[in-house]
Design a protein around this motif. Structure first.
Motif, PDB file in Angstrom:
ATOM      1  N   SER A 224       0.820  -1.209   0.000  1.00  0.00           N
ATOM      2  CA  SER A 224       0.000   0.000   0.000  1.00  0.00           C
ATOM      3  C   SER A 224       0.858   1.266   0.000  1.00  0.00           C
ATOM      4  O   SER A 224       0.468   2.293   0.539  1.00  0.00           O
ATOM      5  N   LYS A 225       2.011   1.176  -0.630  1.00  0.00           N
ATOM      6  CA  LYS A 225       2.960   2.292  -0.618  1.00  0.00           C
ATOM      7  C   LYS A 225       2.361   3.556  -1.228  1.00  0.00           C
ATOM      8  O   LYS A 225       2.396   4.626  -0.625  1.00  0.00           O
ATOM      9  N   TYR A 226       1.818   3.462  -2.409  1.00  0.00           N
ATOM     10  CA  TYR A 226       1.317   4.647  -3.101  1.00  0.00           C
ATOM     11  C   TYR A 226       0.060   5.209  -2.433  1.00  0.00           C
ATOM     12  O   TYR A 226      -0.118   6.422  -2.350  1.00  0.00           O
ATOM     13  N   THR A 227      -0.785   4.333  -1.952  1.00  0.00           N
ATOM     14  CA  THR A 227      -1.965   4.781  -1.211  1.00  0.00           C
ATOM     15  C   THR A 227      -1.533   5.543   0.039  1.00  0.00           C
ATOM     16  O   THR A 227      -2.061   6.610   0.350  1.00  0.00           O
TER      17      THR A 227
ATOM     18  N   LEU B  49       1.361   7.073   0.578  1.00  0.00           N
ATOM     19  CA  LEU B  49       2.003   8.345   0.223  1.00  0.00           C
ATOM     20  C   LEU B  49       0.973   9.422  -0.113  1.00  0.00           C
ATOM     21  O   LEU B  49       1.123  10.586   0.270  1.00  0.00           O
ATOM     22  N   VAL B  50      -0.075   9.040  -0.838  1.00  0.00           N
ATOM     23  CA  VAL B  50      -1.121   9.999  -1.188  1.00  0.00           C
ATOM     24  C   VAL B  50      -1.839  10.478   0.079  1.00  0.00           C
ATOM     25  O   VAL B  50      -2.089  11.680   0.253  1.00  0.00           O
TER      26      VAL B  50
END
Length: 153
Positions: A131-134, A136-137
């Motif tokens: 869930s890295k991009y989630t 970061l957002v």
């Protein structure tokens, strides 16, 4: 030499009115003096004193939101702060279409919120690799809301 005796008649009602108005006048003068004299704390310390900066509050208390656009839908990330703490973080306008399209959004958000509540900071927040991009957002949206709440130093 004739001495004339003068008799003065004072009515009790007039004496009471006079005493009440005199007391109110004195109270009003004391109140004005207290309001317009500078505070002793601000008078004793210069503006660039390091202790003054340390005791100043970190945030301007209030509710701060940042809009987060996910595809064609948008949600608001709402951060509530008091003068020194982050008290609440939540997603507003979250509907079923967004949770269906982005299934990791809610669990990732809950994990980030727990860490932020315990640390009172966005530093050292950890997240899963899937869930890295989630993450970061969401972290960026929370940071934008906190930037609005920060006191200018």
């Amino acid at each position: 030499m004739s001495a004339k005796t003068k008799i003065v008649v004072l009515h009790m009602k007039e004496l009471i009115y006079t005493a009440v108005f005199a007391a109110l006048g004195i109270l009003f003068v004391i109140l004005l003096i207290m309001m317009f004299l500078p505070d002793k704390e601000t008078q004793d310390k210069p503006a660039d004193d390091p202790q003054t900066v340390e005791t100043a509050s970190l945030y301007i208390p209030g509710i701060y939101t940042t809009e987060l656009v996910l595809g064609s839908q948008s949600i608001d990330v709402e951060v509530i702060v008091d003068k020194d703490n982050i008290t609440s973080i939540r997603m507003v306008n979250l509907n079923d279409a967004i949770t269906t399209m982005y299934p990791l959004l809610q669990p990732t958000f809950d994990s980030i919120c727990e860490q932020v509540y315990s640390q009172q900071s966005l530093e050292n927040v950890t997240y899963a690799a899937d869930s890295k991009y989630t993450s970061l957002v969401l972290l960026e949206a929370i940071q934008n809301s906190l930037n609005k709440a920060l006191r200018n130093r």
